[in-house]
Design a protein around this motif. Structure first.
Motif, short mmCIF file in Angstrom:
data_model
loop_
_atom_site.label_atom_id
_atom_site.label_comp_id
_atom_site.label_asym_id
_atom_site.label_seq_id
_atom_site.Cartn_x
_atom_site.Cartn_y
_atom_site.Cartn_z
N VAL A 45 30.26 21.51 -17.98
CA VAL A 45 30.84 21.09 -16.70
C VAL A 45 29.83 20.35 -15.83
N SER A 84 36.22 19.25 -14.41
CA SER A 84 36.26 20.47 -15.22
C SER A 84 37.21 20.35 -16.40
N ALA A 85 38.37 19.76 -16.14
CA ALA A 85 39.35 19.57 -17.22
C ALA A 85 38.82 18.58 -18.26
N GLU A 117 36.27 20.37 -20.38
CA GLU A 117 36.92 21.24 -21.37
C GLU A 117 37.52 20.42 -22.50
N GLU A 118 38.16 19.33 -22.15
CA GLU A 118 38.80 18.46 -23.14
C GLU A 118 37.80 17.84 -24.12
N GLY A 150 34.52 18.96 -24.56
CA GLY A 150 33.50 19.89 -25.05
C GLY A 150 32.15 19.72 -24.39
#
Length: 140
Positions: free
Chosen positions: A39, A29-30, A33-34, A36
């Motif tokens: 998920v 998930s991180a 997010e990092e 773009g």
């Protein structure tokens, strides 16, 4: 020839994971997010990279994802092969399935071409990608 989006995204995911080297573990998930990326896409890629032994997943408190070996020891070829399978520009080399094999004068040359493509990808380490260092083109 074109790599799939998943192979391209896998390189992006691995570069993001490499930037966490020596620090805290991260998660799919991180990384999504990092980078773009969606998920579910990041999770699918992380699963393939883990199965190929490029990422290590640890469960529990303090768990998460980390590179399975140093970034300098992981090449772009390793990442592409984790997603796409062995690097081969034509399928007849892997499968032997060719309708014109008895007349084909090209087949003996494909292994050399495949090795050259894999060799070029193998020359680019994850450490180099993660550092943002530009590629240097050698003149022949």
């Amino acid at each position: 020839m074109r790599l799939s989006n998943l192979a391209d995204y896998a390189i992006v995911i691995m570069a993001a994971a490499a930037r966490h080297c020596g620090g805290e573990r991260t998660s799919a998930s991180a990384l999504a997010e990092e980078t773009g990326l969606p998920v579910p896409t990041a999770q699918k890629i992380v699963s393939k990279l883990s199965a190929a032994g490029l990422l290590r997943s640890t469960r529990g408190a303090g768990g998460g994802l980390q590179l399975a070996r140093p970034a300098a020891a992981i090449s772009m070829a390793d990442i592409v092969e984790a997603i796409e399978g062995p690097i081969a520009l034509v399928t007849c080399i892997e499968t032997g399935d060719c309708a014109v094999e008895h007349e084909c004068i090209v087949k003996p040359h494909w292994p050399m071409v495949n090795a050259a493509v894999r060799g070029a990808l193998a020359e680019v380490s994850l450490a180099k990608i993660a550092s943002g260092a530009p590629a240097k083109r050698e003149l022949a």
